[in-house]
Structures are given as structure tokens and as C-alpha cells.
Design a protein around this motif. Structure first.
Motif, PDB file in Angstrom:
ATOM      1  N   THR A  73     -27.168  54.692 -17.474  1.00 23.37           N
ATOM      2  CA  THR A  73     -25.701  54.684 -17.626  1.00 23.37           C
ATOM      3  C   THR A  73     -25.194  56.088 -17.895  1.00 23.37           C
ATOM      4  N   VAL A  74     -25.926  56.835 -18.709  1.00 25.16           N
ATOM      5  CA  VAL A  74     -25.559  58.229 -18.969  1.00 25.16           C
ATOM      6  C   VAL A  74     -25.581  59.017 -17.662  1.00 25.16           C
ATOM      7  N   GLU A  75     -26.637  58.818 -16.868  1.00 22.47           N
ATOM      8  CA  GLU A  75     -26.751  59.532 -15.598  1.00 22.47           C
ATOM      9  C   GLU A  75     -25.596  59.188 -14.666  1.00 22.47           C
ATOM     10  N   ALA A  76     -25.183  57.922 -14.682  1.00 18.04           N
ATOM     11  CA  ALA A  76     -24.063  57.491 -13.848  1.00 18.04           C
ATOM     12  C   ALA A  76     -22.756  58.156 -14.309  1.00 18.04           C
ATOM     13  N   HIS A  77     -22.590  58.210 -15.628  1.00 13.33           N
ATOM     14  CA  HIS A  77     -21.401  58.872 -16.174  1.00 13.33           C
ATOM     15  C   HIS A  77     -21.393  60.359 -15.820  1.00 13.33           C
ATOM     16  N   ARG A  78     -22.567  60.987 -15.915  1.00 14.04           N
ATOM     17  CA  ARG A  78     -22.658  62.416 -15.579  1.00 14.04           C
ATOM     18  C   ARG A  78     -22.247  62.656 -14.136  1.00 14.04           C
ATOM     19  N   ALA A  79     -22.725  61.797 -13.253  1.00 16.58           N
ATOM     20  CA  ALA A  79     -22.392  61.934 -11.830  1.00 16.58           C
ATOM     21  C   ALA A  79     -20.885  61.786 -11.609  1.00 16.58           C
ATOM     22  N   ASN A  80     -20.293  60.815 -12.303  1.00 16.63           N
ATOM     23  CA  ASN A  80     -18.844  60.605 -12.180  1.00 16.63           C
ATOM     24  C   ASN A  80     -18.061  61.806 -12.710  1.00 16.63           C
ATOM     25  N   ILE A  81     -18.545  62.341 -13.834  1.00 16.52           N
ATOM     26  CA  ILE A  81     -17.874  63.500 -14.454  1.00 16.52           C
ATOM     27  C   ILE A  81     -17.917  64.694 -13.501  1.00 16.52           C
ATOM     28  N   MET A  82     -19.093  64.953 -12.925  1.00 17.13           N
ATOM     29  CA  MET A  82     -19.235  66.084 -12.008  1.00 17.13           C
ATOM     30  C   MET A  82     -18.298  65.935 -10.816  1.00 17.13           C
ATOM     31  N   GLU A  83     -18.184  64.717 -10.314  1.00 17.73           N
ATOM     32  CA  GLU A  83     -17.323  64.467  -9.147  1.00 17.73           C
ATOM     33  C   GLU A  83     -15.850  64.642  -9.510  1.00 17.73           C
ATOM     34  N   LYS A  84     -15.434  64.048 -10.634  1.00 18.80           N
ATOM     35  CA  LYS A  84     -14.027  64.109 -11.030  1.00 18.80           C
ATOM     36  C   LYS A  84     -13.578  65.524 -11.376  1.00 18.80           C
ATOM     37  N   LEU A  85     -14.485  66.332 -11.905  1.00 21.14           N
ATOM     38  CA  LEU A  85     -14.131  67.687 -12.302  1.00 21.14           C
ATOM     39  C   LEU A  85     -14.452  68.719 -11.210  1.00 21.14           C
ATOM     40  N   ASN A  86     -14.896  68.231 -10.050  1.00 19.50           N
ATOM     41  CA  ASN A  86     -15.229  69.113  -8.925  1.00 19.50           C
ATOM     42  C   ASN A  86     -16.246  70.177  -9.340  1.00 19.50           C
ATOM     43  N   ALA A  87     -17.244  69.754 -10.122  1.00 22.21           N
ATOM     44  CA  ALA A  87     -18.267  70.675 -10.614  1.00 22.21           C
ATOM     45  C   ALA A  87     -19.577  70.445  -9.871  1.00 22.21           C
ATOM     46  N   ASN A  88     -20.209  71.528  -9.465  1.00 21.05           N
ATOM     47  CA  ASN A  88     -21.488  71.420  -8.758  1.00 21.05           C
ATOM     48  C   ASN A  88     -22.682  71.651  -9.676  1.00 21.05           C
ATOM     49  N   ARG A 119      -7.072  72.804 -15.945  1.00 21.37           N
ATOM     50  CA  ARG A 119      -8.196  72.202 -16.658  1.00 21.37           C
ATOM     51  C   ARG A 119      -7.790  70.876 -17.296  1.00 21.37           C
ATOM     52  N   ASP A 120      -6.627  70.868 -17.939  1.00 22.21           N
ATOM     53  CA  ASP A 120      -6.157  69.661 -18.610  1.00 22.21           C
ATOM     54  C   ASP A 120      -5.969  68.518 -17.615  1.00 22.21           C
ATOM     55  N   ALA A 121      -5.457  68.857 -16.419  1.00 19.93           N
ATOM     56  CA  ALA A 121      -5.231  67.833 -15.395  1.00 19.93           C
ATOM     57  C   ALA A 121      -6.558  67.234 -14.936  1.00 19.93           C
ATOM     58  N   LEU A 122      -7.580  68.083 -14.798  1.00 21.25           N
ATOM     59  CA  LEU A 122      -8.902  67.584 -14.400  1.00 21.25           C
ATOM     60  C   LEU A 122      -9.510  66.717 -15.492  1.00 21.25           C
ATOM     61  N   LEU A 123      -9.448  67.185 -16.730  1.00 18.89           N
ATOM     62  CA  LEU A 123     -10.050  66.447 -17.844  1.00 18.89           C
ATOM     63  C   LEU A 123      -9.351  65.112 -18.085  1.00 18.89           C
ATOM     64  N   ALA A 124      -8.066  65.047 -17.746  1.00 17.50           N
ATOM     65  CA  ALA A 124      -7.310  63.804 -17.936  1.00 17.50           C
ATOM     66  C   ALA A 124      -7.782  62.700 -16.996  1.00 17.50           C
ATOM     67  N   ARG A 125      -8.550  63.067 -15.980  1.00 24.43           N
ATOM     68  CA  ARG A 125      -9.060  62.071 -15.030  1.00 24.43           C
ATOM     69  C   ARG A 125     -10.243  61.285 -15.593  1.00 24.43           C
ATOM     70  N   LEU A 126     -10.834  61.783 -16.667  1.00 20.00           N
ATOM     71  CA  LEU A 126     -12.006  61.135 -17.238  1.00 20.00           C
ATOM     72  C   LEU A 126     -11.624  59.911 -18.064  1.00 20.00           C
ATOM     73  N   THR A 127     -12.507  58.905 -18.041  1.00 17.64           N
ATOM     74  CA  THR A 127     -12.325  57.758 -18.928  1.00 17.64           C
ATOM     75  C   THR A 127     -12.732  58.171 -20.342  1.00 17.64           C
ATOM     76  N   THR A 128     -12.436  57.308 -21.309  1.00 12.12           N
ATOM     77  CA  THR A 128     -12.808  57.619 -22.696  1.00 12.12           C
ATOM     78  C   THR A 128     -14.317  57.800 -22.828  1.00 12.12           C
ATOM     79  N   ARG A 129     -15.080  56.937 -22.192  1.00 16.62           N
ATOM     80  CA  ARG A 129     -16.542  57.029 -22.268  1.00 16.62           C
ATOM     81  C   ARG A 129     -17.043  58.296 -21.588  1.00 16.62           C
ATOM     82  N   GLU A 130     -16.477  58.633 -20.442  1.00 16.83           N
ATOM     83  CA  GLU A 130     -16.886  59.853 -19.745  1.00 16.83           C
ATOM     84  C   GLU A 130     -16.567  61.085 -20.601  1.00 16.83           C
ATOM     85  N   ALA A 131     -15.437  61.047 -21.297  1.00 15.20           N
ATOM     86  CA  ALA A 131     -15.078  62.161 -22.186  1.00 15.20           C
ATOM     87  C   ALA A 131     -16.089  62.291 -23.316  1.00 15.20           C
TER      88      ALA A 131
END
Length: 211
Positions: free
Chosen positions: A176-191, A139-151
Motif C-alpha cells: 500500500t505504501v508503494e502504491a501511494h508512493r507511485a501515486n504521489i510521484m505521478e501527481k507531483l510530476n516527479a521522476n 508547489r501548493d497547487a501540486l501538493l493540494a492534489r494529494l489525498t490525506t493519506r498520500e500527504a
């Protein structure tokens, strides 16, 4: 060579060679894999945190003490279960180790059956703790992929904030929020949002969602 799988690894740390030899003979006779070290420093330099194991250590040793060794393992967030071997005068010190999470302590001279029972319980605990530790590391490795804003956006998603509320909180547009959400879902491999919560909050969230 025995074809029966070893029950698990037991690290023995004691500066008394006779004690190390005795423990190794006893535990290997019960089909445990035993690795002995004559000092806490030697153990720390070769300890493999990826191994499911437990630790049997003397409290009083030349150089780093058992208490200091326990502190070092706590600093590393190691899930390694520990039992301490103590002399009669070390009991108050042993109580301190238990307050810090040690599994137990046994006084010299100790009964073999008592030690073997403790080792078995510690290895059971180690298997469970290791699994939890690995999940946390993943989990920590996945969360570390997020930018500060995405976090920041993820923190608000977890808190149940809507896109418009998140946008207001962070003074950004809804797109912008929607774009961040999409990036977060992709980086965390969440559907799904449920997947997102499981990753962000761990086992507690998973249990709550299942319930």
C-alpha cells in the motif's frame, strides 16, 4: 508614445489628489507605469497580485489607514513591497510598518531622488519575490492534489523513512505504501526522490540537493 519598455508598475495610494498627481508626474517621467487610487479600499478592489509592482502609500488616510492596508496585504500573503509616506508625527507608526516588512518610509516633504531610488529598489525586490511567490503557488497547487493519506506518506518520505517504517507508522502494508508512493510521484510530476524533495520542500531542498 514611447517605445521604451516601462520599468515596472508603481501603485500610489493617497487620499490627497495633489500628492497623487505629483507622484504620478514624477514617476511617469522616470518611465514607470503608475496606477493611482484615492483610498486603500479602492486599491484592494483592483489590485492584481499577478503583477510585478510596488506600493507607495500614505499612512494616514480617510477610511482604511496605511497600517490597515499593510495588514490586509499580509493576510493575503502578498509579496508586494511597500514604502510609506509619513508626516513628522507618524514616524513611530512608520517604524511599526517596517517591523511588519515595509521596505522603508519617507517623511513629507520628501526628496524626489530619494523616492525614485526607493521605487527602483522595491521593484528589484518585487521581481525576485514574485518569482518565489509563483514557485510557491505552483508547489501548493501540486501538493493540494494529494489525498490525506498520500500527504502522510509524503511527509515520511521527506523525513527519510523507509517503506517498511512508513507502513509501520501508518499501520498499512508495504504494498500500500508503494502504491501511494507511485501515486504521489505521478501527481507531483516527479521522476526521482530528489524531484519529490524539491517540490515538497522548495528552494531550500533544491539548494541542499545541488550542494
Amino acid at each position: 508614445m514611447s517605445l521604451i519598455p516601462k520599468k515596472g508598475t508603481v501603485y500610489v495610494v493617497d487620499d490627497d489628489e495633489a500628492v497623487r498627481d505629483s507622484l504620478q508626474w514624477l514617476l511617469e517621467g522616470k518611465d514607470y507605469r503608475v496606477k493611482c487610487f484615492d483610498s486603500a479600499e479602492a486599491f484592494l478592489s483592483r489590485f492584481d497580485p499577478r503583477e510585478v509592482a510596488c506600493l507607495v502609500a500614505d499612512i494616514r488616510m480617510d477610511g482604511m489607514s496605511g497600517l490597515e492596508l499593510q495588514d490586509r496585504l499580509l493576510e493575503r500573503r502578498s509579496p508586494l513591497p511597500i514604502v510609506f509616506i509619513t508626516g513628522h508625527g507618524d514616524v513611530p507608526m512608520a517604524v511599526t510598518t517596517m517591523k511588519k516588512g515595509a521596505e522603508d518610509f519617507i517623511e513629507k516633504p520628501f526628496k524626489e531622488e530619494e523616492l525614485v531610488g526607493l521605487v527602483e529598489r522595491m521593484l528589484d525586490r518585487a521581481r525576485s519575490a514574485f518569482s518565489t511567490h509563483q514557485e510557491q503557488a505552483s508547489r501548493d497547487a501540486l501538493l493540494a492534489r494529494l489525498t490525506t493519506r498520500e500527504a502522510q506518506v509524503l511527509e515520511r518520505i521527506v523525513a527519510g523513512r523507509l517503506n517498511k517504517q512508513i507502513a509501520d507508522d501508518l499501520t498499512i502494508s508495504i504494498k500500500t505504501v508503494e502504491a501511494h508512493r507511485a501515486n504521489i510521484m505521478e501527481k507531483l510530476n516527479a521522476n526521482t526522490v530528489a524531484d519529490l524533495l524539491k517540490i515538497a520542500l522548495g528552494a531550500t531542498a533544491a539548494a541542499a540537493i545541488k550542494a
